[in-house]
Scaffold this active site. Sequence first.
Site, short mmCIF file in Angstrom:
data_model
loop_
_atom_site.label_atom_id
_atom_site.label_comp_id
_atom_site.label_asym_id
_atom_site.label_seq_id
_atom_site.Cartn_x
_atom_site.Cartn_y
_atom_site.Cartn_z
N TYR A 55 0.84 -1.19 0.00
CA TYR A 55 0.00 0.00 0.00
C TYR A 55 0.88 1.25 0.00
CZ TYR A 55 -3.64 -3.33 1.41
OH TYR A 55 -4.50 -4.40 1.48
N PRO A 202 -15.93 -4.80 2.12
CA PRO A 202 -17.33 -5.18 2.35
C PRO A 202 -18.30 -4.17 1.75
CG PRO A 202 -16.40 -4.25 4.35
CD PRO A 202 -15.25 -4.42 3.38
N LEU A 203 -17.78 -2.99 1.37
CA LEU A 203 -18.62 -1.97 0.74
C LEU A 203 -18.40 -1.92 -0.77
CD1 LEU A 203 -18.31 0.90 3.37
CD2 LEU A 203 -20.06 -0.88 3.17
N GLY A 206 -16.51 1.01 -2.01
CA GLY A 206 -17.25 2.25 -1.86
C GLY A 206 -18.58 2.29 -2.58
#
Length: 326
Positions: A55, A202-203, A206
């Site tokens: 990252y 989990p979204l 976004g």
Amino acid sequence: MRIRRMGGGLDLPVIGLGCMVMPGFYGPADEAESIATLHRAAEIGVTHLDTSDAYGAGRNEELIGNAIKGRRDRYVIASKFGNTRTPDGKPAADGRPDYVQQACEASLKRLGIDVIDLYYQHRVDTSVPIEDTVGAMARLVEQGKVRFLGLSEAAPDTIRRAHAVHPIAALQTEYSLWSRDSEQHVLPLTAELGIGYVAYSPLGRGMLGGEVAGADSIGEGDRRREHPRFQGDNLAHNLALVDKLRAVADAKGCTPAQIAIAWVLARADNIVAIPGTRRVRHLEANAAAAEIALSAADLAALDAAFPPGAAHGDRYPAAQLAMLHH
């Protein structure tokens, strides 16, 4: 914040904090806001921080290291290794035992800590037997540099072979209403072997939070522009799916994001979710999802609206997709 037990006795809050977005993957980075979010996370029980040396090429680990200085004991730190790039920039993986050791020591230095609580192989290296890679990871446990081991986006056979070398505490894959592939083989296997399941995105990167209004709402430099689900006709179809989620959320007096997270947590008792954000307001809203109880009728409505395969488009660009499930 409720706690769930992963493999080997590792306890994690049901909602953690995915830190990938902090270096600027989905829009501009904001270091001050990210650090405020990391500090607020500990205050509200979101103590599981998930990062990787991939990252921002290590910048995210450095950011976390700065944020947790003097408060290390308040967090469970998870990081990853092995998600690399070739000299020409193509996705690659590295599971060589010597590299495992080097990567861990470099992550410890960037994080400014003595031990990583949960250390994952981020992508499986098909050129190295998983037994050799996990054997090297097990030596990190023996050296006191790592507490628990994990795998990310690994295939069932790989998980079994790895677990036979050293107990795997957690398996991490993408899991959400629109990414349900793991339900067929991976989720049942984690339950069988006593491995915890950490659901990232989990979204739906976004989308399920209801904040993507169309292609124009995804800024230049945002990596989602490269993802098939956020392009053209796929995006239009997937936005219509979010409308169905919003209907359930409105009936419950919640946000679409909160319903999406609550659905993930309701799937099995060994699941925790790590929605990513760099903003305090999103962190607090996501954490509140831990208290939402979905009824059988709610779950049935969501399953009807989001059957497996409901989303149009692959969840990664082709080159990255090829690195999964080995």
